[in-house]
Design an enzyme around this catalytic site. Structure first.
Site, short mmCIF file in Angstrom:
data_model
loop_
_atom_site.label_atom_id
_atom_site.label_comp_id
_atom_site.label_asym_id
_atom_site.label_seq_id
_atom_site.Cartn_x
_atom_site.Cartn_y
_atom_site.Cartn_z
CD GLU A 1 6.99 -1.07 -8.30
OE1 GLU A 1 6.43 -0.05 -7.89
OE2 GLU A 1 7.11 -1.34 -9.50
CD GLU B 1 4.37 -4.43 -11.36
OE1 GLU B 1 4.37 -3.24 -11.71
OE2 GLU B 1 4.02 -4.81 -10.23
C1 BGP Z 1 4.04 -0.31 -10.41
C2 BGP Z 1 3.13 -0.96 -9.41
C3 BGP Z 1 1.79 -1.33 -9.94
C4 BGP Z 1 1.23 -0.45 -11.04
C5 BGP Z 1 2.31 0.02 -12.02
C6 BGP Z 1 1.87 1.10 -12.97
O1 BGP Z 1 4.90 0.58 -9.78
O2 BGP Z 1 3.70 -2.12 -8.85
O3 BGP Z 1 0.93 -1.50 -8.86
O4 BGP Z 1 0.35 0.45 -10.60
O5 BGP Z 1 3.46 0.48 -11.36
O6 BGP Z 1 2.04 2.38 -12.41
P1 BGP Z 1 0.87 3.42 -12.27
O7 BGP Z 1 -0.34 2.66 -11.89
O8 BGP Z 1 1.30 4.36 -11.20
O9 BGP Z 1 0.77 4.09 -13.59
#
Ligand code: BGP
Length: 458
Positions: free
Chosen positions: A162, A360
């Protein structure tokens, strides 16, 4: 209906070094920021409070096995491997990553490795981070070292996770260090990240390694409020800025001409060198990881821009709150499963149908203890979320999209950037105090789905 997936479909989950490992002596941007502004982190919980993968990697890999994962993505910490970013390699880090990679392979779980998942060595940030081209070179060296050390056993590499997020967080919207608000600097960071990516790809090709190299992008389809040309234009610009600023260089080897023209007309373009174009053209990938959490809904602006305010993407659109949208209230993200299909179709129709997978997807929920039944979190909402998304992914595959797998965020509940342990995403519940791990109902559901390579849904 039975949803069956192609043979050798990748079933797994994703995580990252900083969010899971713990036991670090060095300093990343996150440690530095936390030491100065702990109030910016949920409940003042910082990046040292992890799910202790550094100690528990072996038993955690057993749990991956229990969940029938055939693949698993995590990242290497640049700072752990090369504490000052450019100098000596830390032999303890080499041992650690070797052990993890070997154990995954031994258990039949294919390791997918990311080189940069938001955690920059502080020594690199001190010299300007991604604004400095020396950091681009330091990253390329780090990538090359990783290929040399682990490239015989890691066959799926990702240069960045990302990459738009550190741009947004660190240089536009104040949710990552260094908390700058400056579009031109943001554009420079984004541009240098693309150069760093391309240099790593170049090094990988030059080494003739056995595997493949790609990148993980969070693609947020931009949906206009209506077909009104003003709304459509707003959605197009949001798409250029947040998706195509990375998607086009890594799949087409060049930036969209209308993005370049737009930034040029507002004097926001980063400094370019004549040779950059060749480098970017060489950064084309073998495999795209798609992170999908939420769509972006936009409409044209209702009000004039304040000319004194900093130049921002929102000069061109307003966010649109569609009536009736389904929300995940804990994270504040819309849940829209057809988005996964729209992404795959866009890749098929406009980008030559590249090899890709969902790297993801997930749902963070607060206070999951309230769902405990007989000692186990009954997260039926997560099973519904996954099966809904998988059914749209399945439709994409049945219509010829080249999607090779599905990884969930995440394996075990982990520390999240500013939200610490507020929202839990894991297949496995973590007791942060005792470090005890307990499989949730969704973990069992996923294990069965991976085993059968299919699931049933009405
Ligand atoms: C994505 C990232 C992760 C993870 C996930 C969940 O953007 O790659 O590292 O953290 O989001 O988001 P958050 O943890 O901000 O709720």
């Amino acid at each position: 209906m039975k949803y069956a997936f192609p043979d050798n479909f990748w079933w797994g989950s994703a995580s990252s070094a900083l969010q899971t490992e713990g036991t670090r002596e060095g300093e990343t941007t996150w440690d530095y920021w936390f030491a100065r502004e702990p109030n910016r982190f949920h409940n003042g919980v910082g990046p040292q409070h992890t799910s202790t993968f550094y100690q528990h990697w072996k038993t955690d890999i057993q749990l991956l096995k229990q969940l029938n994962h055939n693949s698993f993505r995590t990242s290497i910490s640049w700072e752990r491997l090369i504490p000052d970013g450019i100098g000596e390699v830390n032999p303890d880090a080499v041992d650690f990553y070797n052990q993890v990679i070997d154990e995954l392979n031994e258990q039949g779980i294919t390791p997918f490795i990311t080189l940069f998942h938001f955690d920059m060595p502080m020594a690199m940030q001190e010299i300007g981070g991604w604004e400095n081209r020396d950091v681009v070179d330091a990253y390329a060296r780090y990538a090359q070292i990783c290929f040399e050390l682990f490239g015989d056993r890691v066959l799926h590499w990702f240069t960045f996770n990302e990459p738009i997020v550190p741009v947004e967080g660190g240089y536009l919207y104040d949710f990552h260090y260094p908390n700058v608000v400056d579009f031109r600097r943001a554009a420079t960071v984004a541009y240098h990240t693309v150069l760093a990516h391309a240099k790593a790809v170049q090094a990988y090709r030059a080494g003739h390694y056995a595997g493949e190299i790609g990148i993980v992008l969070n693609l947020t389809p931009s949906y206009p409020r209506s077909r009104n040309p003003a709304d459509v234009k707003a959605a197009h610009i949001a798409d250029l800025m947040f998706n195509r600023s990375f998607l086009d260089p890594v799949l087409r080897g060049e930036y969209p001409a209308d993005l370049v023209a737009l930034l040029k007309s507002y004097d926001q373009l980063p400094a370019c060198k004549p040779e950059d174009g060749f480098l970017i053209a060489e950064g084309k990938i073998d495999l795209l990881g798609v992170n999908y959490y939420q769509p972006r809904r936009v409409k044209c602006r209702d009000s004039a821009v304040n000319p004194q305010a900093p130049f921002m993407p929102e000069w061109f659109f307003d966010n649109y709150e569609m009536p009736g949208r389904k929300m995940n209230p804990y994270r504040g993200w819309e849940i829209y499963a057809p988005g996964i299909y729209d992404i795959l179709v866009n890749l098929r129709d406009n980008y030559g149908n590249p090899r890709c997978f969902i790297s993801e997807n997930g749902m963070g929920v607060e206070n999951e203890q309230r769902f405990i039944e007989n000692g186990q979190i009954n997260d039926q909402y997560r099973i519904d979320f996954i099966s809904e998304h998988l059914s749209w992914l399945h439709k994409g595959i049945s219509e010829g999209c080249n999607c090779l797998g599905y990884h969930m965020w995440t394996f075990i509940d982990n520390w999240s950037w500013c939200n610490a342990y507020k929202n839990r995403y894991g297949f496995i519940q973590l007791d942060v105090e005792t470090q005890q791990r307990t499989i949730k109902k969704s973990g069992e559901w996923f294990a069965a789905t991976a085993l059968n390579n299919s699931f049933d849904k009405e």
